[in-house]
Structure formats: structure tokens, C-alpha cells
Enzyme design. Sequence first.
Site, PDB file in Angstrom:
ATOM      1  N   ARG A  46       0.923  -1.290  -0.011  1.00 59.33           N
ATOM      2  CA  ARG A  46      -0.068  -0.117  -0.068  1.00 59.33           C
ATOM      3  C   ARG A  46       0.782   1.427  -0.152  1.00 59.33           C
ATOM      4  O   ARG A  46       0.408   2.211  -0.666  1.00 59.33           O
ATOM      5  CB  ARG A  46      -1.019   0.002   1.058  1.00 59.33           C
ATOM      6  CG  ARG A  46      -2.223  -0.933   0.826  1.00 59.33           C
ATOM      7  CD  ARG A  46      -2.971  -1.045   2.247  1.00 59.33           C
ATOM      8  NE  ARG A  46      -2.352  -1.610   3.392  1.00 59.33           N
ATOM      9  CZ  ARG A  46      -3.153  -1.705   4.378  1.00 59.33           C
ATOM     10  NH1 ARG A  46      -4.204  -1.264   4.660  1.00 59.33           N
ATOM     11  NH2 ARG A  46      -2.375  -2.196   5.495  1.00 59.33           N
ATOM     12  N   LYS A 107      -4.062 -17.713   6.964  1.00 60.11           N
ATOM     13  CA  LYS A 107      -4.888 -18.744   7.339  1.00 60.11           C
ATOM     14  C   LYS A 107      -6.573 -18.537   7.287  1.00 60.11           C
ATOM     15  O   LYS A 107      -7.148 -19.431   6.928  1.00 60.11           O
ATOM     16  CB  LYS A 107      -4.666 -19.055   8.913  1.00 60.11           C
ATOM     17  CG  LYS A 107      -4.927 -17.736   9.840  1.00 60.11           C
ATOM     18  CD  LYS A 107      -3.518 -16.901  10.096  1.00 60.11           C
ATOM     19  CE  LYS A 107      -3.754 -15.673  11.065  1.00 60.11           C
ATOM     20  NZ  LYS A 107      -2.602 -15.073  11.038  1.00 60.11           N
ATOM     21  N   VAL A 134       0.105 -21.592   9.593  1.00 61.20           N
ATOM     22  CA  VAL A 134      -0.283 -22.534  11.079  1.00 61.20           C
ATOM     23  C   VAL A 134       0.911 -22.358  11.694  1.00 61.20           C
ATOM     24  O   VAL A 134       1.910 -23.095  11.463  1.00 61.20           O
ATOM     25  CB  VAL A 134      -0.911 -23.763  10.756  1.00 61.20           C
ATOM     26  CG1 VAL A 134      -1.052 -24.398  12.283  1.00 61.20           C
ATOM     27  CG2 VAL A 134      -2.302 -23.613  10.187  1.00 61.20           C
ATOM     28  N   LYS A 207      -6.701 -21.423  12.265  1.00 58.22           N
ATOM     29  CA  LYS A 207      -5.446 -22.555  12.004  1.00 58.22           C
ATOM     30  C   LYS A 207      -6.117 -23.890  12.454  1.00 58.22           C
ATOM     31  O   LYS A 207      -5.663 -24.858  11.801  1.00 58.22           O
ATOM     32  CB  LYS A 207      -4.605 -22.125  13.042  1.00 58.22           C
ATOM     33  CG  LYS A 207      -3.821 -20.852  12.788  1.00 58.22           C
ATOM     34  CD  LYS A 207      -3.149 -20.327  13.967  1.00 58.22           C
ATOM     35  CE  LYS A 207      -2.487 -18.912  13.511  1.00 58.22           C
ATOM     36  NZ  LYS A 207      -1.661 -18.230  14.737  1.00 58.22           N
TER      37      LYS A 207
END
Length: 430
Positions: A46, A107, A134, A207
Amino acid sequence: MSKPLAIAVAGLGTVGAGVLKLLEANAGLIAARAGRPIIVGAVSARDRTRDRGISLEALRWYDDPVALAADPGTDVVVELIGGSEGPARALVDAAIAAGKPVVTANKALLAVHGAALAEKAEARNVLLAFEAAVAGGIPAIKGVREGLAANRLSRVAGILNGTCNYILTVMREQGREFAEVLAEAQKLGYAEADPAFDIDGIDAAHKLAILAALAFGRPVDFGAVHVEGIRNITALDIALAGELGYRIKLLGIAARTPGGISTRVHPCMVPAAAPIARVDGVFNAVVAEGDFVGRVMLEGRGAGAGPTASAVVADLIDLARGRHTPVWGAASGALESVPAEPMERHRGAYYLRLMVLDRPGVIADVTGILRDQAISLESMLQRGRAPGEAVPVVLTTHECEESQMRAAIARIAALETVLETPALIRIEPL
């Protein structure tokens, strides 16, 4: 040495910048292990002007991250934007459609859209890798999906959120309340300005949904995960747990049961002597149980630039070597359609803390309700005597069904001598 593997990185926050730094610092070692150099050719973020501690001058810059999928000099797209929707999802979809492998730490995206993404990746014969999604630097994905591939797993569980584990650790060690420790964690950078995703258990649930899909060979099902956070854990509960020989941890637990697959995230009381009870601070741990391997536990840092970048680059090395494993360990058509077991069917022991008026008959009323629900007590602990005032009473139960306990709690909470909503924590014999 073969042609370099050219990657494009979307998202240059803590993890994205960490990936670039790791690839630069360990370039020679990575090239030797990958069989060829891994180079960054294009990036997107950004803010083009932000100092990230690494030079971006030689890289192609894209203001629109989705455009990285069409970059002609890119072999692999690395998505580190985050979020289950928006540009992260659009980029992954575009990259797969373009026939380019994707490495991601996202995730939420995998938990919510992982089944559809896996089918798309299979149709295009491209790799979708997510070791970093994870437990940060812990090789949890490869451990469960590949290292334990020969086993029928009965359970996978763990401490999957470092923010919650840090807060609960400090509360236990210093006897402080949740709100105070959370504020400190935010100042130290261990908790976000808006910590809800972490402390309400959503991050851990994402997760766990991923681990459950890998462990049990079924499509990922985030909607089936029962989720509770740690907002209601008090210093009193932590102290009383200690007296009873337990520690309180936020755990994600997925298990194969006679009724299907149970997936749940919530605070648990675990025996203080259990290995997972000693995993403190910002560390994560994953425990898996297989029919031939027995119990395996992995522990390490679950977040941060270094550990997460390590996992991202491990996936890139696999790609460079041509290693290709199906997203969920088997082709989508080979995954089992196993029902989700509702939380109401969970069976286990419980810790129940009541704040009651110290009057004759109070305990008899409570134990009568538990008797009516066929719940038997293991122990009772009462702190202090203050006739006419509130005192804590702690009960621990033998194994019963969740639905029985919920019905009992509703009746107990309605007693006029019970002054606040009872605190309920599940006991897990990990």
C-alpha cells in the site's frame, strides 16, 4: 545451477519484509538447498515510501497486487496481504487461473475458501503452499500432512495463538487481570490495536480448521469449529486452577469421535505436569496422535517476521525443487465426507466457579441441580467464610456431556444466591 525461481511478493508488512531479508541474508544456503537461486522480481504494497529496512529500487512495483499474477517475469506469487476476502483472495484466484503456484501465510483465506481453492489449483495443476499459515516457524503443516502421512490420526491439538498464550502466561505469573495484561501486550506489540481476532479465538479457529482438514483427510470446514475466547478468564480462575494442579490455556482441539469430527477452540484447564502446560509466552505448540507413531509434539515461535518468513521460504524451496503435494494431502475427490460433531455432544470434565451468597443450603441447591442432570462431582473448593456476602465456590466434575452441563448452568445461574454468571472451563487431559 538451474534458472532462478522468480517470485513476486504481495504485502510488505512484518512478514513480507522478513521474507525479502531472509532471501537476501541466506541467499547462498537457500540456492544450494533449492537447487537454484530464489530471487524477488516484483512486489506490491500500500505504501511505496515506507522504510522497510531493505532496498526495493531494483524491483518492479505494482500498486494493484492482483496485477502480480500477470507479471511476465514471475514464476511464483507470494501472498502476504491477509484476510479471507478482498485483494488477497482476488490475487490468489488470479494467480491460480494464470497457472502460477502460490505461497501464502493466509490462514483466514484457507480456512474459509480452502476447499474451493484446492479444486482450482488441482484443475490448473499448480501448487498452493501454506506452511506459514499455522504456527509460524513450526513445521506443523508438513509435520501433519507429510511427516505423519502413514498414520491414522485420532487427534490434533495445540496452542495456536501467541497473543492469548502470552496474556494467560502473564496473568498466571503476575496475578494480574485480563484487561491490564492485554493493554500491556498491545504496547509491547504482542497484541493488535483491535485484538478481537486473537482474544476471541477466531485466529486459532482458522488454524485449527486447517489442521483438522489435514489430519482427517476431509474438506476444510471453518463453520464447524466451536469458538470461545479468553475475555472472561480471571486472575481468580487462574489462581484456583493452580491450586487444583492445572494451568489454563487457549487450545484448539480436533478429534475423531464415534459421531464424526469434533473441532473446538476454547480455554482449557490442562494438568500442570503436561508438556503443553509448560509452553508459555508467545510460543505455540502442536500435538498430534497417530495410530503407529503415538504422540508427537512440536513447539516454537508462532508468529513474527523471522519464524513466519522461514516457513514461507521453506515452501519456496519445495517449489524450486519441484516437490508437489496436494493442498489437503490428497486429491479433492479422495477426501472423506465426515460429519462434524456438534459441541453439544462433547464429553469431558468441567471446572465450575460460582460466586454465591454464603447462606445455608446454597451448595445443596447447586449439587441438586447437578444431580438432576446426572453430573457427578469430583471435588469442591470453597474459599473463605463471609456470611451474607459473596464467596467463590469451585466444583470439578467427572465426565459428562456438554448439553447436560449447559442445562445445569442455566438453572444454577437462575438461583438468587448465585450473583454472577458461573465461570465454566473444560478440563483436558492432554
